[in-house]
Design a protein around this motif. Structure first.
Motif, mmCIF file in Angstrom:
data_model
loop_
_atom_site.group_PDB
_atom_site.id
_atom_site.type_symbol
_atom_site.label_atom_id
_atom_site.label_comp_id
_atom_site.label_asym_id
_atom_site.label_seq_id
_atom_site.Cartn_x
_atom_site.Cartn_y
_atom_site.Cartn_z
ATOM 1 N N ALA A 410 0.829 -1.203 0.000
ATOM 2 C CA ALA A 410 0.000 0.000 0.000
ATOM 3 C C ALA A 410 0.864 1.254 0.000
ATOM 4 N N ALA A 411 1.963 1.207 0.762
ATOM 5 C CA ALA A 411 2.854 2.368 0.792
ATOM 6 C C ALA A 411 3.493 2.585 -0.578
ATOM 7 N N ILE A 412 3.831 1.479 -1.260
ATOM 8 C CA ILE A 412 4.374 1.608 -2.617
ATOM 9 C C ILE A 412 3.340 2.253 -3.530
ATOM 10 N N LEU A 413 2.086 1.831 -3.368
ATOM 11 C CA LEU A 413 1.022 2.430 -4.191
ATOM 12 C C LEU A 413 0.950 3.938 -3.966
ATOM 13 N N VAL A 414 1.045 4.327 -2.692
ATOM 14 C CA VAL A 414 0.986 5.759 -2.374
ATOM 15 C C VAL A 414 2.168 6.489 -3.017
ATOM 16 N N LEU A 415 3.360 5.871 -2.922
ATOM 17 C CA LEU A 415 4.554 6.482 -3.507
ATOM 18 C C LEU A 415 4.383 6.650 -5.019
ATOM 19 N N LEU A 416 3.903 5.587 -5.650
ATOM 20 C CA LEU A 416 3.677 5.658 -7.100
ATOM 21 C C LEU A 416 2.639 6.726 -7.432
ATOM 22 N N GLY A 417 1.612 6.785 -6.566
ATOM 23 C CA GLY A 417 0.584 7.800 -6.770
ATOM 24 C C GLY A 417 1.172 9.199 -6.738
ATOM 25 N N PHE A 418 2.094 9.424 -5.798
ATOM 26 C CA PHE A 418 2.710 10.750 -5.714
ATOM 27 C C PHE A 418 3.572 11.041 -6.943
ATOM 28 N N LEU A 419 4.266 10.006 -7.418
ATOM 29 C CA LEU A 419 5.083 10.193 -8.625
ATOM 30 C C LEU A 419 4.200 10.591 -9.801
ATOM 31 N N VAL A 420 3.070 9.884 -9.934
ATOM 32 C CA VAL A 420 2.155 10.203 -11.031
ATOM 33 C C VAL A 420 1.642 11.630 -10.880
ATOM 34 N N LEU A 421 1.276 11.998 -9.643
ATOM 35 C CA LEU A 421 0.775 13.353 -9.403
ATOM 36 C C LEU A 421 1.824 14.400 -9.772
ATOM 37 N N MET A 422 3.070 14.148 -9.363
ATOM 38 C CA MET A 422 4.137 15.106 -9.662
ATOM 39 C C MET A 422 4.302 15.280 -11.163
ATOM 40 N N ASN A 423 4.298 14.155 -11.870
ATOM 41 C CA ASN A 423 4.474 14.248 -13.314
ATOM 42 C C ASN A 423 3.305 14.963 -13.974
ATOM 43 N N LEU A 424 2.123 14.701 -13.426
ATOM 44 C CA LEU A 424 0.935 15.363 -13.948
ATOM 45 C C LEU A 424 1.051 16.871 -13.747
ATOM 46 N N ALA A 425 1.473 17.249 -12.529
ATOM 47 C CA ALA A 425 1.659 18.666 -12.232
ATOM 48 C C ALA A 425 2.671 19.265 -13.187
ATOM 49 N N ALA A 426 3.726 18.494 -13.462
ATOM 50 C CA ALA A 426 4.766 18.994 -14.365
ATOM 51 C C ALA A 426 4.195 19.241 -15.750
ATOM 52 N N VAL A 427 3.420 18.282 -16.226
ATOM 53 C CA VAL A 427 2.848 18.414 -17.567
ATOM 54 C C VAL A 427 1.941 19.643 -17.624
ATOM 55 N N LEU A 428 1.080 19.792 -16.593
ATOM 56 C CA LEU A 428 0.160 20.929 -16.584
ATOM 57 C C LEU A 428 0.918 22.249 -16.537
ATOM 58 N N LEU A 429 1.953 22.275 -15.686
ATOM 59 C CA LEU A 429 2.748 23.490 -15.532
ATOM 60 C C LEU A 429 3.427 23.851 -16.844
ATOM 61 N N ARG A 430 3.972 22.837 -17.492
ATOM 62 C CA ARG A 430 4.652 23.081 -18.766
ATOM 63 C C ARG A 430 3.685 23.607 -19.804
ATOM 64 N N ARG A 431 2.494 23.007 -19.816
ATOM 65 C CA ARG A 431 1.481 23.458 -20.768
ATOM 66 C C ARG A 431 1.201 24.935 -20.582
ATOM 67 N N ARG A 432 1.044 25.317 -19.308
ATOM 68 C CA ARG A 432 0.712 26.710 -19.026
ATOM 69 C C ARG A 432 1.799 27.630 -19.545
ATOM 70 N N PHE A 433 3.063 27.232 -19.267
ATOM 71 C CA PHE A 433 4.172 28.064 -19.713
ATOM 72 C C PHE A 433 4.226 28.140 -21.217
ATOM 73 N N GLU A 434 4.010 26.985 -21.852
ATOM 74 C CA GLU A 434 4.120 26.960 -23.307
ATOM 75 C C GLU A 434 3.028 27.789 -23.956
ATOM 76 N N ARG A 435 1.871 27.839 -23.312
ATOM 77 C CA ARG A 435 0.812 28.657 -23.876
ATOM 78 C C ARG A 435 1.173 30.126 -23.810
ATOM 79 N N ARG A 436 1.798 30.498 -22.692
ATOM 80 C CA ARG A 436 2.129 31.910 -22.538
ATOM 81 C C ARG A 436 3.171 32.358 -23.548
ATOM 82 N N TRP A 437 4.056 31.457 -23.920
ATOM 83 C CA TRP A 437 5.150 31.877 -24.794
ATOM 84 C C TRP A 437 4.948 31.416 -26.193
#
Lengths: 437, 287
Positions: A410-437
């Motif tokens: 279960a702890a591994i699942l949580v860790l993986l979940g956080f990794l997925v969340l981080m990557n998702l945040a990264a993708v969203l953040l990048r999108r925002r930046f790319e739209r601005r520029w």
């Protein structure tokens, strides 16, 4: 123009088109083989990932549930207030263990032998007294009344109810006796056993008892550590990349620095742990086992990754942008901060997130700086003793109790979940930046 | 013509046999290197990239209200020379510049001269249109903003409008100033870059093959614009197109292998070149 080769006499010289046609089939076959192998490799890889995830999820999902037993509890004033004065101090110091035992006797009035009673007491978790204590301190009015309460079941009961213990096994090999199983079956028939969502897994620190162990401590430790790691390594890494890439003179010293940075990115992480132990803890006296020292170590480890990614991102910004900015009279620093850096930001953030993901999953260097300590309390700040998720997983995986298997997964699942969340945040953040520029 | 002119003209004779024997290397510049109202005065400019000398002993004036075209085969040093005029060569590693380049009497390679304000006075338009990946408005407003040329939003708006009008782009973009400059067509982008350059009110505008990435129609528009800009600025343009040099410039300078071979009135250079190399180049014998 004739493309097809005419039927020619064996003695006639071969035309180019014949030679080409003869080799064509072999050439296409080679290409088809290559494509097939590529597709097969990708499929195999995805298959392994799927098996891995299915295995972890299959083992871990049951940890999100917890078995509870409904027990009638008489909040006996004789146990809770032996002196007769209901002040909080007496209540806090009362013998809740005795209260739980009395309740179990209430649940099974027919049990009289000490041996039988000891088995019955073991059905309830060692965490139950704490459960009752917090209830009494929150609602002192319960004293003197009898309530039907859901108490946490012991680890073996939990395992049995989740089907992780085999009833068909010989009694001697099993953790739980036949007589206990009989008691449990009776409780289950009475509707006194229930599996509920395991909130304790997310709110408790770790524990020796699997049914009480939670990841809150490791999560908080990870959170504090990563926040500090990002604060240390991101500005420093981007600044260093900017200076080295855009401002530093190109000479043998900067070449040497560049080579060293590239090599540092490949240094085994445990070496950073040793460095942290020697320099931060032993020399500078940073408190061991804290998010602060962990962040310093992980920050050093992440720094080369961020620098390399940032330099690559800066380099990929077309020189025409720099010329344009310099051409209208922007200073070199303005050129960098107004134009080059914003354009390089998506690449820089990708690098930073790769580095942070690596830091999130890192355990080896943290073992060297005392993060492996058994810490029950949830850390409240950057200088509290703490552990992090990967180390917690390592510790639980090392524990012999059956109940820790599902918690580990279960702890591994949580860790993986956080990794997925981080990557998702990264993708969203990048999108925002790319739209601005 | 200034009195200096007669001193500077070093070699008005035809190319000597000895020059040709040395592989066409010329010993001095033919023609009048001076301009009647010079903004920039360059004397004996030498540029090295590391050990390699890129241009050799070039002297030329950039005059007000006129366009100087620099032509020559690839690698002849014309772009290098142009980039010396606003110290863009500073950004290239191993580049050294010798000689004297003065802007309104001030030596621009003086230790005390800051290249940042210099580039506000000597603007540059590049070969490939390079608008910032920002809005059209921001592209033009960036220069005035960093230099603090305006005191209010209204002033800045007005300056952006005037600059875009001078660059002949206003009517095409006035409805969409907030859209990215990179979304314009190539010719419009180049005019946006010109608007961005003139927004900081430079005295001299350098253009490094401004039309080489554009189609003939966009080129014609830019050439017309260059002719209009001449009214306010001194312009130096590097071009590979001799027709373009003939159309837009008043003076033409022919560069060859790092030397300034010949300078003169555009008409004269194209109709009656005095140096053999110039003649060979403009008649298409090489280059």
């Amino acid at each position: 123009m004739q493309i097809e080769a005419p039927p020619s006499a064996p003695s006639a010289p071969r035309r180019t088109i014949d030679i080409v046609n003869a080799s064509l089939k072999r050439r296409y076959a080679r290409e088809a083989r290559f494509r097939f192998m590529g597709a097969a490799a990708v499929t195999l890889g995805l298959l392994f990932v799927a098996v891995l995830f299915a295995d972890i999820a299959g083992k871990g999902y049951s940890a999100f549930q917890q078995t509870y037993i409904q027990v009638p509890v008489y909040f006996d004033p004789a146990i809770l207030e032996p002196t007769g004065t209901p002040d909080p101090q007496t209540l806090a110091g009362a013998d809740y263990q005795a209260l739980v035992k009395a309740s179990v006797r209430l649940l099974f009035p027919e049990l009289t032998e000490r041996r039988q009673l000891r088995e019955a007491y073991a059905l309830i978790s060692a965490g139950a007294p704490q459960q009752l204590a917090s209830m009494v301190s929150a609602h002192p009015s319960v004293i003197g009344t009898t309530r039907d309460l859901w108490l946490i079941a012991g680890a073996d009961v939990d395992m049995l109810m989740k089907g992780h213990l085999d009833r068909a096994m010989p009694e001697a090999d099993r953790h739980i006796k036949d007589s206990s199983i009989a008691l449990l079956d009776r409780l289950a028939a009475d509707g006194r056993i229930e599996k509920r969502f395991n909130t304790g897994f997310f709110t408790n620190g770790t524990s020796r008892e699997p049914e009480l162990a939670g990841i809150a401590g490791a999560l908080a430790g990870t959170f504090y550590t990563l926040v500090l790691t990002l604060l240390f390594s991101f500005p420093l890494g981007v600044g260093a990349a900017l200076y080295l890439q855009e401002f530093a003179p190109k000479n043998r010293w900067t070449d040497l620095i560049e080579v060293n940075i590239n090599n540092l990115a490949a240094v085994p992480s445990i070496v950073f742990g040793l460095l942290g132990l020697a320099v931060f803890i032993n020399f500078f006296g940073v408190p061991r086992s804290t998010p602060l020292v962990a962040a310093l170590v992980l920050g050093l480890m992440t720094l080369p990754v961020i620098i390399i990614a940032s330099r690559a991102a800066l380099q990929s910004v077309p020189p025409s942008i720099r010329e344009a900015a310099l051409g209208v009279g922007a200073s070199p620093l303005q050129t960098q901060f107004h134009h080059v850096l914003p354009l390089a930001m998506p690449g820089i953030m990708t690098g930073a997130i790769i580095g942070m993901a690596r830091a999130l999953g890192e355990s080896a260097p943290l073992l060297m700086i005392g993060m492996i300590a058994f810490i029950v309390d949830v850390p409240q700040g950057f200088t509290d003793a703490a552990t992090v998720l990967p180390v917690q997983i390592y510790l639980w995986a090392d524990s012999p109790e059956r109940g820790f298997v599902e918690r580990t997964s279960a702890a591994i699942l949580v860790l993986l979940g956080f990794l997925v969340l981080m990557n998702l945040a990264a993708v969203l953040l990048r999108r925002r930046f790319e739209r601005r520029w | 013509m200034s009195t200096l002119a007669s001193e500077i003209i070093r070699n008005t004779g035809a190319i000597s046999a000895a020059d040709l024997a040395r592989g066409g290397r010329v010993s001095g510049t033919i023609g009048d290197i001076t301009a009647p109202d010079p903004r920039m005065v360059c004397r004996g400019v030498n540029v090295w990239y590391g050990a390699k000398q890129a241009i050799r002993d070039v002297s030329l004036d950039i005059g007000k209200n006129q366009v100087v075209a620099m032509i020559g085969p690839s690698g002849c040093g014309k772009s290098t020379f142009l980039r010396c005029l606003n110290r863009m060569n500073d950004t290239i590693d191993g580049c050294r510049v010798g000689g004297s380049i003065r802007l309104d009497g001030q030596e621009i390679y003086d230790k005390r001269v800051d290249p940042v304000p210099l580039r506000a006075q000597v603007g540059m338009v590049f070969q490939k249109p390079n608008p910032f990946p920002k809005s059209i408005y921001e592209n033009v407003a960036y220069g005035p903003r960093i230099h603090g040329l305006t005191n209010s939003k209204a002033e800045l708006d007005a300056l952006v409008e005037t600059s875009l009008k001078k660059a002949g782009l206003w009517n095409e973009v006035k409805e969409r100033l907030d859209q990215p400059g990179t979304g314009l067509s190539g010719g419009q982008q180049q005019r946006l870059c010109i608007a961005r350059t003139i927004a900081v009110s430079p005295e001299v505008i350098l253009m490094d093959e401004p039309c080489s990435a554009l189609d003939p129609i966009a080129t014609a528009i830019i050439e017309e614009l260059i002719d209009e800009l001449r009214e306010h600025y001194a312009i130096a343009i590097v071009t590979h197109s001799m027709q373009q040099a003939a159309r837009v410039s008043q003076r033409t300078a022919y560069f060859h292998l790092g030397d300034l071979v010949e300078v003169g009135e555009t008409n004269q250079v194209f109709t009656n070149p005095r140096h053999q190399l110039t003649e060979d180049y403009i008649t298409g014998r090489f280059g």
